[in-house]
Design an enzyme around this catalytic site. Structure first.
Site, PDB file in Angstrom:
ATOM      1  N   LYS A  65     -14.851 -54.986 -15.298  1.00  0.00           N
ATOM      2  CA  LYS A  65     -15.760 -55.089 -15.686  1.00  0.00           C
ATOM      3  C   LYS A  65     -16.513 -54.542 -16.408  1.00  0.00           C
ATOM      4  O   LYS A  65     -16.990 -54.169 -17.443  1.00  0.00           O
ATOM      5  CB  LYS A  65     -16.577 -55.612 -14.558  1.00  0.00           C
ATOM      6  CG  LYS A  65     -16.248 -56.857 -13.857  1.00  0.00           C
ATOM      7  CD  LYS A  65     -17.359 -58.119 -12.723  1.00  0.00           C
ATOM      8  CE  LYS A  65     -16.853 -59.047 -12.250  1.00  0.00           C
ATOM      9  NZ  LYS A  65     -17.641 -59.331 -11.590  1.00  0.00           N
ATOM     10  N   ASP A 101     -22.820 -63.389 -14.117  1.00  0.00           N
ATOM     11  CA  ASP A 101     -22.422 -63.135 -12.479  1.00  0.00           C
ATOM     12  C   ASP A 101     -24.516 -63.209 -12.500  1.00  0.00           C
ATOM     13  O   ASP A 101     -24.627 -64.449 -11.566  1.00  0.00           O
ATOM     14  CB  ASP A 101     -22.234 -62.280 -11.666  1.00  0.00           C
ATOM     15  CG  ASP A 101     -20.445 -61.129 -12.169  1.00  0.00           C
ATOM     16  OD1 ASP A 101     -19.740 -63.185 -11.966  1.00  0.00           O
ATOM     17  OD2 ASP A 101     -19.987 -60.983 -12.271  1.00  0.00           O
TER      18      ASP A 101
HETATM   19  P1  NDP Z   1     -18.557 -52.710  -4.595  1.00  0.00           P
HETATM   20  O1  NDP Z   1     -16.886 -52.339  -3.548  1.00  0.00           O
HETATM   21  O2  NDP Z   1     -19.127 -52.534  -5.902  1.00  0.00           O
HETATM   22  O3  NDP Z   1     -19.351 -52.595  -3.157  1.00  0.00           O
HETATM   23  C1  NDP Z   1     -18.935 -52.492  -1.998  1.00  0.00           C
HETATM   24  C2  NDP Z   1     -20.151 -52.711  -0.862  1.00  0.00           C
HETATM   25  O4  NDP Z   1     -20.064 -53.481  -0.101  1.00  0.00           O
HETATM   26  C3  NDP Z   1     -21.090 -51.139  -0.870  1.00  0.00           C
HETATM   27  O5  NDP Z   1     -22.568 -51.347  -1.312  1.00  0.00           O
HETATM   28  C4  NDP Z   1     -20.287 -50.762   0.734  1.00  0.00           C
HETATM   29  O6  NDP Z   1     -20.991 -50.052   1.238  1.00  0.00           O
HETATM   30  C5  NDP Z   1     -20.241 -51.897   1.158  1.00  0.00           C
HETATM   31  N1  NDP Z   1     -19.623 -52.138   2.014  1.00  0.00           N
HETATM   32  C6  NDP Z   1     -17.960 -52.652   2.248  1.00  0.00           C
HETATM   33  N2  NDP Z   1     -17.206 -52.585   3.094  1.00  0.00           N
HETATM   34  C7  NDP Z   1     -19.167 -52.620   4.112  1.00  0.00           C
HETATM   35  C8  NDP Z   1     -18.632 -52.821   6.046  1.00  0.00           C
HETATM   36  N3  NDP Z   1     -17.455 -52.498   6.465  1.00  0.00           N
HETATM   37  N4  NDP Z   1     -20.493 -52.605   5.746  1.00  0.00           N
HETATM   38  C9  NDP Z   1     -21.452 -51.914   5.663  1.00  0.00           C
HETATM   39  N5  NDP Z   1     -21.148 -51.770   4.235  1.00  0.00           N
HETATM   40  C10 NDP Z   1     -19.786 -52.064   3.163  1.00  0.00           C
HETATM   41  O7  NDP Z   1     -18.009 -54.090  -4.310  1.00  0.00           O
HETATM   42  P2  NDP Z   1     -18.930 -55.507  -5.289  1.00  0.00           P
HETATM   43  O8  NDP Z   1     -20.214 -54.953  -5.033  1.00  0.00           O
HETATM   44  O9  NDP Z   1     -17.939 -55.624  -6.480  1.00  0.00           O
HETATM   45  O10 NDP Z   1     -18.981 -56.937  -4.393  1.00  0.00           O
HETATM   46  C11 NDP Z   1     -19.353 -57.117  -2.711  1.00  0.00           C
HETATM   47  C12 NDP Z   1     -19.214 -58.848  -2.967  1.00  0.00           C
HETATM   48  O11 NDP Z   1     -19.456 -59.601  -3.615  1.00  0.00           O
HETATM   49  C13 NDP Z   1     -17.230 -58.556  -2.440  1.00  0.00           C
HETATM   50  O12 NDP Z   1     -18.062 -59.336  -0.853  1.00  0.00           O
HETATM   51  C14 NDP Z   1     -17.449 -60.101  -3.506  1.00  0.00           C
HETATM   52  O13 NDP Z   1     -16.210 -60.719  -2.933  1.00  0.00           O
HETATM   53  C15 NDP Z   1     -18.139 -60.684  -3.638  1.00  0.00           C
HETATM   54  N6  NDP Z   1     -19.054 -61.219  -5.009  1.00  0.00           N
HETATM   55  C16 NDP Z   1     -18.801 -62.010  -4.868  1.00  0.00           C
HETATM   56  C17 NDP Z   1     -19.302 -63.254  -6.071  1.00  0.00           C
HETATM   57  C18 NDP Z   1     -19.496 -64.942  -6.216  1.00  0.00           C
HETATM   58  O14 NDP Z   1     -19.525 -65.013  -7.187  1.00  0.00           O
HETATM   59  N7  NDP Z   1     -19.885 -65.413  -4.935  1.00  0.00           N
HETATM   60  C19 NDP Z   1     -19.039 -62.164  -7.435  1.00  0.00           C
HETATM   61  C20 NDP Z   1     -18.948 -61.549  -7.191  1.00  0.00           C
HETATM   62  C21 NDP Z   1     -18.695 -60.569  -6.380  1.00  0.00           C
HETATM   63  P3  NDP Z   1     -20.827 -47.773   1.041  1.00  0.00           P
HETATM   64  O15 NDP Z   1     -21.420 -47.921  -0.108  1.00  0.00           O
HETATM   65  O16 NDP Z   1     -21.212 -47.789   2.207  1.00  0.00           O
HETATM   66  O17 NDP Z   1     -19.558 -48.634   0.825  1.00  0.00           O
END
Ligand code: NDP
Length: 268
Positions: A65, A101
């Protein structure tokens, strides 16, 4: 006019529902176009790949993106503000970039009434664009995240932010609690410690998960507290509808497109 070609670029991309969603809408509305998927390994090659495939428009998913943002000749003001593009349309040889989004997400949560304060569990890329649009619309957004590092940017932008530990002394209540993390996507983990969730969820009016297609541990927990819930399907559908409006130059209404596109969620 010859058939227009569209695609989704991402890596991985094989799981994407976008081709089905858009092709159902093209067919239903009688628009002469076809939507495919393309696994793009190197995001820097996005622009040349777009033109070499003879495309009219694309959606862009993880992890490209930001590359999509950089590839555009013209940017919609909101896409410019958040630095992420998930929809590109070609007009007269120029690439126009949009972010659908965040408005898709906004529309999905607008279906809950009386919501003012929102708690985001997570502070990744999706949280960035969605927190921005929510604040523009008058919601109060607070973020709690596992790692401190990701919160820094939000803090600088004036959001209230907490690590799990810092949140222990926070007594504020939130109307909506949203899982913005990938916790629960491919594992059975909760997005925050259970004790934290058991404090905020009972006081919320409703709970949302951005993950779609499964009942996550977070949504299961919210249901044990008898809360109305919503997964990420509407967000996905609505971002697709708004992208379709750009692809077809706003010839169809949101609801006309929705009628056909939503069938993608009944098919597999
Ligand atoms: P990023 O990789 O940018 O960020 C991931 C986030 O999740 C961080 O804040 C990370 O925290 C946290 N995280 C990951 N694993 C864990 C865990 N086990 N426990 C606690 N915190 C956790 O991801 P995105 O923002 O791109 O995506 C996030 C979600 O949004 C995904 O599940 C994706 O599938 C969903 N999504 C859905 C869409 C839709 O249309 N419905 C569109 C776009 C995304 P930390 O900083 O501690 O690592």
């Amino acid at each position: 006019m010859s058939k227009e070609l569209f695609a989704i670029f991402g890596n991985p991309v094989s799981h994407s529902k976008s081709p089905l969603m858009h092709n159902l809408a093209f067919k239903g509305l009688g628009y002469d176009a076809c939507y495919a998927r393309y696994r793009l390994e190197n995001g820097k090659e996005l622009k040349e790949t777009f033109f070499s495939l003879g495309l009219k428009g694309i959606n862009i998913t993880v992890p490209h993106k930001e590359h999509a943002f950089n590839a555009c000749d013209e940017l919609d003001p909101f896409a410019k503000k958040v630095g992420a593009v998930n929809t590109i349309v070609e007009k007269d040889g120029k690439l126009y970039g949009y972010n659908t989004d965040a408005p898709g997400f906004l529309r999905a949560i607008s279906e809950f009434n009386g919501v003012k304060s929102v708690l985001f569990l997570g502070a990744g890329g999706t949280a960035q664009s969605t927190s921005s649009i929510l604040r523009d619309e008058g919601y109060e957004v607070t973020l709690v995240n596992r790692s401190k590092a990701r919160l820094e940017k939000f803090k600088q932008n004036g959001f209230d932010t907490f690590t799990f530990e810092e949140f222990q002394s926070n007594t504020k209540e939130y109307d909506l609690v949203i899982n913005m993390t990938s916790a629960g996507l491919e594992d059975d983990s909760l997005p925050a410690p259970q004790e934290l969730l058991n404090r905020v969820v009972p006081k919320a009016k409703a709970c949302v998960d951005v993950i779609y297609g499964k009942e996550t541990p977070f949504l299961k927990l919210c249901k044990t507290h008898n809360k109305p819930t919503k997964d990420g399907s509407d967000m996905l559908l609505y971002q697709g509808i708004i992208a379709f409006e750009y692809f077809t130059n706003r010839q169809y209404s949101f609801n006309e497109i929705k009628n056909y596109m939503k069938k993608a969620f009944e098919l597999n």
